[in-house]
Design a protein around this motif. Sequence first.
Motif, PDB file in Angstrom:
ATOM      1  N   SER A  26       0.807  -1.210   0.000  1.00  0.00           N
ATOM      2  CA  SER A  26       0.000   0.000   0.000  1.00  0.00           C
ATOM      3  C   SER A  26       0.848   1.271   0.000  1.00  0.00           C
ATOM      4  N   PRO A  27       0.792   2.036  -1.078  1.00  0.00           N
ATOM      5  CA  PRO A  27       1.459   3.344  -1.051  1.00  0.00           C
ATOM      6  C   PRO A  27       0.639   4.318  -0.216  1.00  0.00           C
ATOM      7  N   THR A  28       1.168   5.486   0.025  1.00  0.00           N
ATOM      8  CA  THR A  28       0.406   6.479   0.774  1.00  0.00           C
ATOM      9  C   THR A  28      -0.768   6.962  -0.075  1.00  0.00           C
ATOM     10  N   VAL A  29      -1.828   7.359   0.595  1.00  0.00           N
ATOM     11  CA  VAL A  29      -2.993   7.913  -0.095  1.00  0.00           C
ATOM     12  C   VAL A  29      -2.675   9.331  -0.549  1.00  0.00           C
ATOM     13  N   TYR A  30      -2.027  10.085   0.331  1.00  0.00           N
ATOM     14  CA  TYR A  30      -1.684  11.471   0.025  1.00  0.00           C
ATOM     15  C   TYR A  30      -0.180  11.581  -0.181  1.00  0.00           C
ATOM     16  N   GLY A  31       0.218  12.368  -1.155  1.00  0.00           N
ATOM     17  CA  GLY A  31       1.627  12.491  -1.501  1.00  0.00           C
ATOM     18  C   GLY A  31       2.418  13.429  -0.621  1.00  0.00           C
ATOM     19  N   SER A  32       1.731  14.236   0.183  1.00  0.00           N
ATOM     20  CA  SER A  32       2.422  15.206   1.037  1.00  0.00           C
ATOM     21  C   SER A  32       1.472  15.677   2.128  1.00  0.00           C
ATOM     22  N   VAL A  33       2.047  16.345   3.116  1.00  0.00           N
ATOM     23  CA  VAL A  33       1.225  16.919   4.184  1.00  0.00           C
ATOM     24  C   VAL A  33       0.287  17.987   3.612  1.00  0.00           C
ATOM     25  N   VAL A  34       0.724  18.709   2.598  1.00  0.00           N
ATOM     26  CA  VAL A  34      -0.120  19.737   1.976  1.00  0.00           C
ATOM     27  C   VAL A  34      -1.363  19.096   1.367  1.00  0.00           C
ATOM     28  N   GLU A  35      -1.155  18.028   0.613  1.00  0.00           N
ATOM     29  CA  GLU A  35      -2.283  17.311   0.023  1.00  0.00           C
ATOM     30  C   GLU A  35      -3.237  16.797   1.104  1.00  0.00           C
ATOM     31  N   PHE A  36      -2.673  16.252   2.173  1.00  0.00           N
ATOM     32  CA  PHE A  36      -3.469  15.712   3.272  1.00  0.00           C
ATOM     33  C   PHE A  36      -4.303  16.804   3.940  1.00  0.00           C
ATOM     34  N   VAL A  37      -3.691  17.942   4.253  1.00  0.00           N
ATOM     35  CA  VAL A  37      -4.413  19.030   4.922  1.00  0.00           C
ATOM     36  C   VAL A  37      -5.484  19.610   4.000  1.00  0.00           C
ATOM     37  N   GLU A  38      -5.135  19.844   2.737  1.00  0.00           N
ATOM     38  CA  GLU A  38      -6.079  20.475   1.817  1.00  0.00           C
ATOM     39  C   GLU A  38      -7.233  19.555   1.419  1.00  0.00           C
TER      40      GLU A  38
END
Length: 139
Positions: A26-38
């Motif tokens: 399983s790769p990460t769902v979000y590529g960065s903290v920015v993507e995750f927060v937004e």
Amino acid sequence: MQSAWSKRAELLAAEYVQSSVDPRNSPTVYGSVVEFVENYLSLLYRREVGKGRRVWCPQWWSHAEAVARLDAVWRAWEHLRLDSRTGLSVWFLDHADPHMSVLFDPHGPFQFCSTASGHSDEMPPLQLIATPSGLYKSP
């Protein structure tokens, strides 16, 4: 008719359930903290900010503490999402809620910021006196 926010919330829940797979593949769902927060956290944590109870900075990425805390929250989410039983509960109780409480706190890192007037750099770093040379010996 379903609101865009409600539809996005449903999609977020579906993403969580679908992401509960074998962690080795399983790769990460979000590529960065920015993507995750937004794309996740800002939609998940809906709070009234301002009026002295909670604060938030629309330029959260300008605060080193906020970036560090939100990065930790994101990484914990990526790890715990793989636990289909209690992962999300552990994530909320042990990671998200404690960090978000600090970030929302009127005396926290966003103390001088607001959603109305935006980001402020008024918060100075902690004052320090240089550590005396040789105080700590290298191992």
